[in-house]
Write an enzyme that holds these catalytic residues in place. Sequence first.
Site, PDB file in Angstrom:
ATOM      1  N   GLU A  26       1.027  -1.663   0.033  1.00  0.00           N
ATOM      2  CA  GLU A  26       0.575   0.327  -0.103  1.00  0.00           C
ATOM      3  C   GLU A  26       1.006   1.193   0.134  1.00  0.00           C
ATOM      4  O   GLU A  26       0.437   2.478   0.445  1.00  0.00           O
ATOM      5  CB  GLU A  26      -0.694  -0.188   1.003  1.00  0.00           C
ATOM      6  CG  GLU A  26      -2.601  -1.146   1.291  1.00  0.00           C
ATOM      7  CD  GLU A  26      -3.209  -1.207   2.133  1.00  0.00           C
ATOM      8  OE1 GLU A  26      -3.593  -0.626   2.460  1.00  0.00           O
ATOM      9  OE2 GLU A  26      -2.626  -1.931   3.422  1.00  0.00           O
ATOM     10  N   SER A 154      -6.766  -2.663   1.976  1.00  0.00           N
ATOM     11  CA  SER A 154      -7.249  -2.120   0.653  1.00  0.00           C
ATOM     12  C   SER A 154      -7.444  -3.385  -0.593  1.00  0.00           C
ATOM     13  O   SER A 154      -7.772  -2.770  -1.223  1.00  0.00           O
ATOM     14  CB  SER A 154      -6.075  -1.482   0.037  1.00  0.00           C
ATOM     15  OG  SER A 154      -5.889  -0.009   0.685  1.00  0.00           O
ATOM     16  N   TYR A 224     -10.305   3.990  -4.630  1.00  0.00           N
ATOM     17  CA  TYR A 224      -9.291   4.626  -4.464  1.00  0.00           C
ATOM     18  C   TYR A 224      -9.199   5.777  -6.077  1.00  0.00           C
ATOM     19  O   TYR A 224      -8.054   6.492  -5.908  1.00  0.00           O
ATOM     20  CB  TYR A 224      -7.433   4.236  -4.240  1.00  0.00           C
ATOM     21  CG  TYR A 224      -6.951   3.644  -3.133  1.00  0.00           C
ATOM     22  CD1 TYR A 224      -7.356   4.617  -1.871  1.00  0.00           C
ATOM     23  CD2 TYR A 224      -7.273   2.870  -2.594  1.00  0.00           C
ATOM     24  CE1 TYR A 224      -7.326   3.886  -0.342  1.00  0.00           C
ATOM     25  CE2 TYR A 224      -6.916   1.861  -1.223  1.00  0.00           C
ATOM     26  CZ  TYR A 224      -6.858   3.161  -0.190  1.00  0.00           C
ATOM     27  OH  TYR A 224      -7.135   2.581   0.888  1.00  0.00           O
ATOM     28  N   ARG A 263     -10.574   2.548  12.423  1.00  0.00           N
ATOM     29  CA  ARG A 263     -12.208   2.811  11.790  1.00  0.00           C
ATOM     30  C   ARG A 263     -12.588   1.035  11.360  1.00  0.00           C
ATOM     31  O   ARG A 263     -11.812   0.115  10.741  1.00  0.00           O
ATOM     32  CB  ARG A 263     -12.175   2.682  10.553  1.00  0.00           C
ATOM     33  CG  ARG A 263     -12.778   3.397   9.002  1.00  0.00           C
ATOM     34  CD  ARG A 263     -12.892   3.418   8.151  1.00  0.00           C
ATOM     35  NE  ARG A 263     -12.398   2.477   7.257  1.00  0.00           N
ATOM     36  CZ  ARG A 263     -12.280   2.039   6.937  1.00  0.00           C
ATOM     37  NH1 ARG A 263     -10.851   2.912   6.125  1.00  0.00           N
ATOM     38  NH2 ARG A 263     -11.313   1.063   5.682  1.00  0.00           N
ATOM     39  N   ASP A 265     -14.650  -1.891   9.611  1.00  0.00           N
ATOM     40  CA  ASP A 265     -16.066  -2.487   8.542  1.00  0.00           C
ATOM     41  C   ASP A 265     -16.943  -3.579   9.627  1.00  0.00           C
ATOM     42  O   ASP A 265     -16.314  -4.452   9.515  1.00  0.00           O
ATOM     43  CB  ASP A 265     -15.026  -2.662   7.562  1.00  0.00           C
ATOM     44  CG  ASP A 265     -13.847  -2.227   6.727  1.00  0.00           C
ATOM     45  OD1 ASP A 265     -14.355  -1.015   6.787  1.00  0.00           O
ATOM     46  OD2 ASP A 265     -12.681  -2.092   6.781  1.00  0.00           O
ATOM     47  N   GLU A 279     -13.343  -5.723   9.960  1.00  0.00           N
ATOM     48  CA  GLU A 279     -12.236  -5.866  10.377  1.00  0.00           C
ATOM     49  C   GLU A 279     -12.085  -4.172  10.747  1.00  0.00           C
ATOM     50  O   GLU A 279     -12.155  -3.591  10.998  1.00  0.00           O
ATOM     51  CB  GLU A 279     -11.108  -5.928   9.485  1.00  0.00           C
ATOM     52  CG  GLU A 279     -10.644  -5.280   8.323  1.00  0.00           C
ATOM     53  CD  GLU A 279     -10.345  -5.299   6.666  1.00  0.00           C
ATOM     54  OE1 GLU A 279      -9.284  -4.998   7.190  1.00  0.00           O
ATOM     55  OE2 GLU A 279     -10.546  -6.295   6.208  1.00  0.00           O
ATOM     56  N   ASN A 281      -9.175  -1.289  10.959  1.00  0.00           N
ATOM     57  CA  ASN A 281      -7.783  -0.251  10.620  1.00  0.00           C
ATOM     58  C   ASN A 281      -7.055   0.486  11.529  1.00  0.00           C
ATOM     59  O   ASN A 281      -7.905   1.328  11.364  1.00  0.00           O
ATOM     60  CB  ASN A 281      -8.698   0.007   9.435  1.00  0.00           C
ATOM     61  CG  ASN A 281      -8.997  -0.657   7.881  1.00  0.00           C
ATOM     62  OD1 ASN A 281      -8.728  -1.486   7.037  1.00  0.00           O
ATOM     63  ND2 ASN A 281     -10.413  -0.714   7.993  1.00  0.00           N
ATOM     64  N   GLY A 285      -6.918   4.957   5.744  1.00  0.00           N
ATOM     65  CA  GLY A 285      -6.519   6.078   4.633  1.00  0.00           C
ATOM     66  C   GLY A 285      -6.864   7.688   5.181  1.00  0.00           C
ATOM     67  O   GLY A 285      -8.060   7.804   5.826  1.00  0.00           O
TER      68      GLY A 285
END
Length: 326
Positions: A26, A154, A224, A263, A265, A279, A281, A285
Amino acid sequence: MSIFDQKIDAARLGKVAVLMGGDSAEREISLLSGNGVLKALRSRGVDAQGWDTGERPLAQLASEKIDRCFIALHGRHGEDGTVQGALELLGIPYTGPGVMASAIAMDKTMAKRIWRFEGLPTPDWRLVTSAAGVAQAFAALGAPMIVKPVREGSTLGLTKVLSADQCAEAYRLAASHDPEVLCEQFIDGDETTCALVGQGQGARALPLIRIVAPQGNYDFQNKYFTDVVRYDCPSGLPAEEEAAIQQLSLAAYRTLACRGWARTDIMVRATDRKPFLLEINTSPGMTGHSLVPMAARACGVAYEDLCLAILAGASLDAWQGRGGRT
């Protein structure tokens, strides 16, 4: 009091390094995030410099007399506890969760084991290390099934498996990123994400975002580099449902001892509206397409102020009396 309610004196934050780039898959996204954060912090008067960890040794942070770091690294050697451990040894406060929380969150199966032990809902799964293992998981979990690397972000290396003849290729793709592969029961429903800021009981969940991707394909390219994904914030979900997802996200965050920001999900199953944790994060991002800044804007917080507040919360795991910086 929320971290957004604090008055922050940029001059007191000292000399700051925004860690970005690195050597993970990433890297390019990290550079986008890091440069965005760098520009934002400088606009608020912070003495900040960019620091590509793929090109500059972390040990030089001490000789440069860096006072704190904003971690804008994604993936391995940035989001998995390794950089956090190095900064602990250097005594330099950093943003986001500490060593243990970062390491556990990066390992999707370990996070799921802890959440399940704590009674938090997460899709059923199997951990495999071979194509035969994927086929066995498919027989147990059924179709569709998600196959992805255990330690990657990602959606890199991810496949939605619909039939048994896809198992071998799905394993090959995931294993090209990680020898351990997660096979996960697919949850059909609304895809949501919840940004979290703060620490412990003072942590706060930001407004939920509902992600609507073409054919449900929220992959690396669509995340992205296109504008075909719709992000609903406000989410459009019933208020009580959104509040329940926010509380689940906070529980997931606190269970792993996260701090600073992260964050989650979460999928909401269409048949009964039950939410499932996928998951978390721990270095989300911060690009133009990123979701934490979007959620912050929804509650009136500008990108620049979000970056400043996260930086102000930089800290260490180590007890300060043992020599760590404050």
